[in-house]
Design an enzyme around this catalytic site. Structure first.
Site, PDB file in Angstrom:
ATOM      1  N   ASN A   9       0.878  -1.173   0.000  1.00 53.38           N
ATOM      2  CA  ASN A   9       0.000   0.000   0.000  1.00 53.38           C
ATOM      3  C   ASN A   9       0.911   1.217   0.000  1.00 53.38           C
ATOM      4  O   ASN A   9       1.467   1.578   1.029  1.00 53.38           O
ATOM      5  CB  ASN A   9      -0.892  -0.007   1.253  1.00 53.38           C
ATOM      6  CG  ASN A   9      -1.708   1.270   1.381  1.00 53.38           C
ATOM      7  OD1 ASN A   9      -1.824   2.031   0.426  1.00 53.38           O
ATOM      8  ND2 ASN A   9      -2.269   1.501   2.557  1.00 53.38           N
ATOM      9  N   LYS A  11       0.294   4.306  -0.378  1.00 50.49           N
ATOM     10  CA  LYS A  11      -0.254   5.577   0.163  1.00 50.49           C
ATOM     11  C   LYS A  11       0.109   6.740  -0.776  1.00 50.49           C
ATOM     12  O   LYS A  11       0.305   6.534  -1.955  1.00 50.49           O
ATOM     13  CB  LYS A  11       0.254   5.816   1.578  1.00 50.49           C
ATOM     14  CG  LYS A  11       0.023   4.621   2.484  1.00 50.49           C
ATOM     15  CD  LYS A  11       0.110   4.983   3.916  1.00 50.49           C
ATOM     16  CE  LYS A  11       0.001   3.717   4.736  1.00 50.49           C
ATOM     17  NZ  LYS A  11      -0.063   3.974   6.154  1.00 50.49           N
ATOM     18  N   HIS A  95      -9.603   1.476   4.471  1.00 54.62           N
ATOM     19  CA  HIS A  95      -8.351   1.654   5.224  1.00 54.62           C
ATOM     20  C   HIS A  95      -8.630   2.612   6.386  1.00 54.62           C
ATOM     21  O   HIS A  95      -9.421   3.537   6.264  1.00 54.62           O
ATOM     22  CB  HIS A  95      -7.260   2.221   4.301  1.00 54.62           C
ATOM     23  CG  HIS A  95      -5.903   2.168   4.921  1.00 54.62           C
ATOM     24  ND1 HIS A  95      -5.484   3.107   5.837  1.00 54.62           N
ATOM     25  CD2 HIS A  95      -4.880   1.282   4.776  1.00 54.62           C
ATOM     26  CE1 HIS A  95      -4.253   2.791   6.221  1.00 54.62           C
ATOM     27  NE2 HIS A  95      -3.865   1.696   5.598  1.00 54.62           N
ATOM     28  N   GLU A  97      -7.109   5.021   7.526  1.00 52.48           N
ATOM     29  CA  GLU A  97      -6.900   6.447   7.219  1.00 52.48           C
ATOM     30  C   GLU A  97      -8.113   7.028   6.511  1.00 52.48           C
ATOM     31  O   GLU A  97      -8.482   8.182   6.726  1.00 52.48           O
ATOM     32  CB  GLU A  97      -5.608   6.609   6.388  1.00 52.48           C
ATOM     33  CG  GLU A  97      -4.380   6.324   7.238  1.00 52.48           C
ATOM     34  CD  GLU A  97      -3.169   5.810   6.473  1.00 52.48           C
ATOM     35  OE1 GLU A  97      -3.142   5.891   5.228  1.00 52.48           O
ATOM     36  OE2 GLU A  97      -2.234   5.311   7.144  1.00 52.48           O
ATOM     37  N   GLU A 167      -5.998  -4.727  10.352  1.00 62.74           N
ATOM     38  CA  GLU A 167      -4.976  -3.710  10.560  1.00 62.74           C
ATOM     39  C   GLU A 167      -5.277  -2.938  11.844  1.00 62.74           C
ATOM     40  O   GLU A 167      -6.062  -1.976  11.812  1.00 62.74           O
ATOM     41  CB  GLU A 167      -4.955  -2.726   9.388  1.00 62.74           C
ATOM     42  CG  GLU A 167      -4.564  -3.342   8.065  1.00 62.74           C
ATOM     43  CD  GLU A 167      -3.830  -2.349   7.174  1.00 62.74           C
ATOM     44  OE1 GLU A 167      -2.746  -2.693   6.723  1.00 62.74           O
ATOM     45  OE2 GLU A 167      -4.326  -1.232   6.963  1.00 62.74           O
ATOM     46  N   GLY A 173       2.043   2.226  10.568  1.00 64.75           N
ATOM     47  CA  GLY A 173       3.034   3.293  10.409  1.00 64.75           C
ATOM     48  C   GLY A 173       3.684   3.708  11.720  1.00 64.75           C
ATOM     49  O   GLY A 173       4.355   4.741  11.778  1.00 64.75           O
ATOM     50  N   SER A 212       2.933  -2.262  10.422  1.00 64.62           N
ATOM     51  CA  SER A 212       4.381  -2.306  10.656  1.00 64.62           C
ATOM     52  C   SER A 212       4.981  -3.692  10.397  1.00 64.62           C
ATOM     53  O   SER A 212       5.858  -4.141  11.136  1.00 64.62           O
ATOM     54  CB  SER A 212       4.706  -1.816  12.073  1.00 64.62           C
ATOM     55  OG  SER A 212       4.286  -0.468  12.220  1.00 64.62           O
TER      56      SER A 212
HETATM   57  C1  PEP Z   1      -0.819   0.262   5.768  1.00 61.87           C
HETATM   58  O1  PEP Z   1      -0.571   1.256   5.139  1.00 61.87           O
HETATM   59  O2  PEP Z   1      -1.874  -0.314   5.579  1.00 61.87           O
HETATM   60  C2  PEP Z   1       0.165  -0.221   6.730  1.00 61.87           C
HETATM   61  C3  PEP Z   1      -0.058  -1.351   7.353  1.00 61.87           C
HETATM   62  O3  PEP Z   1       1.289   0.552   6.892  1.00 61.87           O
HETATM   63  P1  PEP Z   1       2.651   0.119   7.660  1.00 61.87           P
HETATM   64  O4  PEP Z   1       3.068  -1.210   7.104  1.00 61.87           O
HETATM   65  O5  PEP Z   1       3.619   1.222   7.321  1.00 61.87           O
HETATM   66  O6  PEP Z   1       2.327   0.048   9.114  1.00 61.87           O
END
Ligand code: PEP
Length: 252
Positions: A9, A11, A95, A97, A167, A173, A212
């Site tokens: 992803n 972003k 997501h 976000e 998630e 992040g 992460s």
């Molecule tokens: C994500 O963007 O869905 C995500 C899990 O980011 P990260 O791996 O950076 O935590």
């Protein structure tokens, strides 16, 4: 046995020039990888580039959002059919976000999920709790509500050609990963909840973990029985890191 999927992803990062190198590296790095599915979900303007660079390879591509209507006067929005026009296989919906910064409700996310499927895309439905919700013991309630919104609108059969990504918001992040046991517990919960509607759909469903995931923690996470791969943010922007995570998926 379910096949592992590792999806990036990106972003709102990247440049046309930088992406070219990243896509080339992912394509060539995945040439020998047989036992894992791999995809990158890129910002809308980079879809033609992903299509051009990845066509004919084993690496699929997709988008990070889609509008819930098939067509209409929705200036600035992008339909699922448009994503198909650029060869997308996947689209991320819900997501955290999007839920947090763009006010997307679970009902709206369910509408987007179904719009994606109508156009032949595989939606990746993100679910997960905030830190406060986890600390209040509300993780299962939150995740159940996010899943139920889809099942209410589309029926459990909507989950047949789909992916769910657990998630935890506190792990995205932040460098804080859920332990493999914490992630497995929620994945089991998700599978059982779906199994209460339809056992076969639950057994076949691909459930990713995101938050992460890095090359050093992927092997342990992916070894858990209900973790079918990962949704990867930061580490998907560095070819070697992303490929190492994909290789972990191929081994487990
Ligand atoms: C994500 O963007 O869905 C995500 C899990 O980011 P990260 O791996 O950076 O935590």
């Amino acid at each position: 046995m379910r096949r592992k999927l590792v999806a990036g992803n990106w972003k709102m990062y990247g440049t046309l020039a930088g992406n070219a190198d990243l896509l080339d590296a992912v394509r060539s790095g995945m040439e020998q990888a047989r036992n894992v599915d791999c995809a990158v979900c890129v910002p809308f303007p980079y879809l033609p580039q992903a299509q051009q660079k990845l066509s004919g390879s084993g690496v699929k591509w997709g988008a990070q959002n889609v509008h819930q209507m098939d067509k209409g006067a929705y200036t600035g929005e992008v339909s699922a059919a448009m994503l198909r026009d650029f060869g997308c296989s996947y689209v991320i919906v819900g997501h955290s976000e999007r839920r947090a910064y763009f006010g997307e409700s679970s009902h709206l996310v369910a509408e987007k999920f179904l719009a994606a499927q109508r156009a032949g895309l595989i939606p990746i439905l993100c679910v997960g709790e905030t830190l406060e919700q986890r600390e209040n013991g509300a993780t299962e309630n939150v995740v159940a509500g996010q899943l139920d919104a889809l099942i209410d609108l589309g029926g459990v059969q909507a989950l047949r050609d789909a992916v769910v990504a657990y998630e935890p918001v506190w792990a995205i992040g932040t460098g804080k990963t859920a332990t493999s046991a914490q992630a497995q517990a929620v994945h089991t919960f998700i599978r059982q909840r779906i199994a209460s509607h339809d056992g076969q759909t639950a057994a076949e469903l691909c459930i990713l973990y995101g938050g992460s995931v890095k090359a050093n923690n992927a092997p342990e996470l992916f070894a858990m029985p209900d973790i079918d791969g990962g949704l990867i943010g930061g580490a998907s922007l560095v070819a070697d890191d992303f490929l190492a995570i994909c290789r972990a998926g191929a081994r487990t």
